[in-house]
Enzyme design. Structure first.
Site, PDB file in Angstrom:
ATOM      1  N   ASP A 128     -23.007 -22.696 -25.514  1.00 41.20           N
ATOM      2  CA  ASP A 128     -21.654 -22.242 -25.819  1.00 41.20           C
ATOM      3  C   ASP A 128     -21.540 -20.723 -25.824  1.00 41.20           C
ATOM      4  O   ASP A 128     -21.929 -20.059 -26.789  1.00 41.20           O
ATOM      5  CB  ASP A 128     -21.278 -22.818 -27.194  1.00 41.20           C
ATOM      6  CG  ASP A 128     -19.935 -22.326 -27.650  1.00 41.20           C
ATOM      7  OD1 ASP A 128     -19.713 -22.243 -28.871  1.00 41.20           O
ATOM      8  OD2 ASP A 128     -19.102 -21.995 -26.788  1.00 41.20           O
TER       9      ASP A 128
ATOM     10  N   SER B 241      -8.332 -10.173 -16.876  1.00 40.77           N
ATOM     11  CA  SER B 241      -7.951 -10.463 -15.487  1.00 40.77           C
ATOM     12  C   SER B 241      -6.666  -9.689 -15.190  1.00 40.77           C
ATOM     13  O   SER B 241      -5.757  -9.665 -16.020  1.00 40.77           O
ATOM     14  CB  SER B 241      -7.696 -11.970 -15.321  1.00 40.77           C
ATOM     15  OG  SER B 241      -6.969 -12.222 -14.115  1.00 40.77           O
TER      16      SER B 241
HETATM   17  C1  LIG Z   1     -11.065 -20.983 -36.516  1.00 41.17           C
HETATM   18  C2  LIG Z   1     -12.387 -20.182 -36.457  1.00 41.17           C
HETATM   19  C3  LIG Z   1     -12.286 -18.983 -35.538  1.00 41.17           C
HETATM   20  C4  LIG Z   1     -11.867 -19.492 -34.169  1.00 41.17           C
HETATM   21  C5  LIG Z   1     -13.595 -18.226 -35.398  1.00 41.17           C
HETATM   22  N1  LIG Z   1     -14.624 -19.082 -34.811  1.00 41.17           N
HETATM   23  C6  LIG Z   1     -15.005 -18.785 -33.552  1.00 41.17           C
HETATM   24  O1  LIG Z   1     -14.510 -17.904 -32.861  1.00 41.17           O
HETATM   25  C7  LIG Z   1     -16.117 -19.625 -32.977  1.00 41.17           C
HETATM   26  C8  LIG Z   1     -17.433 -18.865 -33.126  1.00 41.17           C
HETATM   27  N2  LIG Z   1     -15.841 -19.851 -31.540  1.00 41.17           N
HETATM   28  C9  LIG Z   1     -14.859 -20.738 -31.169  1.00 41.17           C
HETATM   29  O2  LIG Z   1     -14.263 -21.398 -32.000  1.00 41.17           O
HETATM   30  C10 LIG Z   1     -14.483 -20.885 -29.685  1.00 41.17           C
HETATM   31  C11 LIG Z   1     -13.995 -19.559 -29.148  1.00 41.17           C
HETATM   32  C12 LIG Z   1     -12.919 -18.899 -29.945  1.00 41.17           C
HETATM   33  S1  LIG Z   1     -11.565 -19.956 -30.223  1.00 41.17           S
HETATM   34  C13 LIG Z   1     -10.591 -19.029 -31.273  1.00 41.17           C
HETATM   35  N3  LIG Z   1     -15.597 -21.210 -28.791  1.00 41.17           N
HETATM   36  C14 LIG Z   1     -16.584 -21.989 -29.258  1.00 41.17           C
HETATM   37  C15 LIG Z   1     -16.184 -23.427 -29.332  1.00 41.17           C
HETATM   38  N4  LIG Z   1     -15.624 -23.901 -28.081  1.00 41.17           N
HETATM   39  C16 LIG Z   1     -17.446 -24.206 -29.687  1.00 41.17           C
HETATM   40  C17 LIG Z   1     -17.242 -25.649 -29.783  1.00 41.17           C
HETATM   41  C18 LIG Z   1     -17.901 -26.483 -28.890  1.00 41.17           C
HETATM   42  C19 LIG Z   1     -17.760 -27.868 -28.976  1.00 41.17           C
HETATM   43  C20 LIG Z   1     -16.944 -28.410 -29.965  1.00 41.17           C
HETATM   44  C21 LIG Z   1     -16.278 -27.567 -30.889  1.00 41.17           C
HETATM   45  C22 LIG Z   1     -16.440 -26.187 -30.791  1.00 41.17           C
HETATM   46  C23 LIG Z   1     -14.039 -17.747 -36.754  1.00 41.17           C
HETATM   47  O3  LIG Z   1     -15.123 -18.209 -37.176  1.00 41.17           O
HETATM   48  O4  LIG Z   1     -13.352 -16.876 -37.265  1.00 41.17           O
END
Ligand SMILES: CC[C@H](C)[C@H](NC(=O)[C@H](C)NC(=O)[C@@H](CCSC)NC[C@@H](N)Cc1ccccc1)C(=O)O
Length: 330
Positions: free
Chosen positions: A34, A198
């Site tokens: 990821d 982009s």
């Molecule tokens: C709501 C939480 C926000 C989004 C933030 N968290 C993040 O940005 C985390 C690290 N990244 C993610 O939540 C997102 C990218 C930012 S989205 C705002 N990518 C990782 C996600 N796709 C991983 C995943 C894979 C399979 C199933 C579920 C989740 C935080 O901790 O502040």
């Protein structure tokens, strides 16, 4: 050193799973690599049985090389509302022929229902920047950051495919994996992501280029392409029968609709073509009548997400050495 590992799509390319070996003797888990997060966490012997549904669990007590990182804990939440937490061991981790002897392995003592339901997924390996690692009191570095100085080149590449196995490669660029040339664009890692901008997009083969900067992150862990609502609206204007359905949580259209291709511009004079068929994600009903769009809005996130719908249309170079992202057709 260099490494290469196969990554296999699950149904509808919802996620890609990659074999990772932890400990001595090796325990083999299927992991979601990821680039949108920076924690390597796994289902474990500490995960309550009620929260495990078929996943392979890492058991540090069965590894002669596991060492508990005393006092360290972690907890993480993702954009889709899922979450997990636990404590930390250091152990040997091997993936695609490269290995690191004291990798922080975050063992889950709690996972949310979404992860329990994702029965083939044994954990996540975050390959974003260590600045957003969630281990406390001291943050841990990612597998790639730990390897970086020993790799031939300080980079890794993602070659995800639609409905077929692809590869993550470490330390080298496979010239046979792409066509034409690689266009590089700067990465802004201040928020801990592989964030880039982009210059704009084009809808359809005969469409006019729309100059409209789109800032987003390259995220192999997000299934869809999430862009500003103005762009998404403009795209679905070209799809007969498409509408935003709050009951389904996004844009839906008849599965037999004709979908235009979508071009994402990169740098001054390059673009990545996403074929129309990638722009349909999966049926929303059991008859396969209506389909959920692969392109949805980034409302509420604060930036766009170039997820698998986009990434599987390209050969992607995550170049930490030069803080840049490389994109090529394939
Ligand atoms: C709501 C939480 C926000 C989004 C933030 N968290 C993040 O940005 C985390 C690290 N990244 C993610 O939540 C997102 C990218 C930012 S989205 C705002 N990518 C990782 C996600 N796709 C991983 C995943 C894979 C399979 C199933 C579920 C989740 C935080 O901790 O502040």
């Amino acid at each position: 050193s260099t490494g290469s590992v196969v990554t296999t799509p699950q149904q509808y390319d919802v996620e890609y799973l990659t074999p990772v070996t932890i400990g001595t003797p090796g325990q083999n888990l299927e992991i979601d690599i990821d680039t949108g997060s920076s924690d390597f966490w796994v289902f474990s012997s500490e995960t309550p049985k009620s929260q495990v549904d078929g996943q392979t669990c890492y058991n540090p007590n069965k590894s002669s090389t596991a060492k508990k990182l005393e006092g360290a804990t972690w907890e993480i939440e993702y954009g889709d509302g899922s979450s997990s937490s636990g404590d930390v061991y250091l152990d040997k981790v091997k993936m695609g022929g490269v290995n690191f002897s004291s990798q922080a392995v975050e063992v889950a003592s709690k996972v949310s229902a979404e992860f329990t339901a994702d029965t083939n997924n044994d954990g996540l390996m975050g390959l974003a920047f260590g600045s957003i690692n969630q281990v406390r009191p001291q943050k841990q570095t990612t597998f790639f950051e730990n390897l970086q100085s020993s790799l031939d080149k300080p980079l890794f590449t993602a070659d995800l495919k639609s409905g077929a196995p692809g590869h993550f490669n470490f330390g080298y660029i496979d010239k046979n994996a792409y066509t034409g040339s690689i266009t590089y664009t700067p990465v802004n890692s201040t928020q801990g992501f592989w964030m880039w901008t982009s210059p704009g997009y084009t809808i359809g083969a005969s469409g006019k280029f729309k100059s409209s900067p789109i800032e987003g992150i390259a995220d192999t862990g997000t299934t869809l392409l999430l862009l500003p609502s103005s762009v998404v609206k403009a795209y679905y204007k070209n799809v007969s029968g498409a509408s935003y359905q709050s009951s389904n949580g996004g844009y839906v259209f008849p599965c037999d609709a004709t979908l235009p291709s979508f071009y994402v511009s990169v740098g001054d004079d390059a673009r990545i073509k996403i074929p129309g068929k990638y722009m349909s994600y999966a049926p929303v009903d059991s008859q396969g009548q209506n389909c959920f769009g692969g392109l949805q809005t980034d409302d509420g996130i604060g930036f766009s997400i170039f997820g698998d719908v986009f990434l599987k249309a390209a050969f992607v170079v995550f170049d930490a050495g030069k803080e840049r992202l490389g994109l090529a057709a394939k």
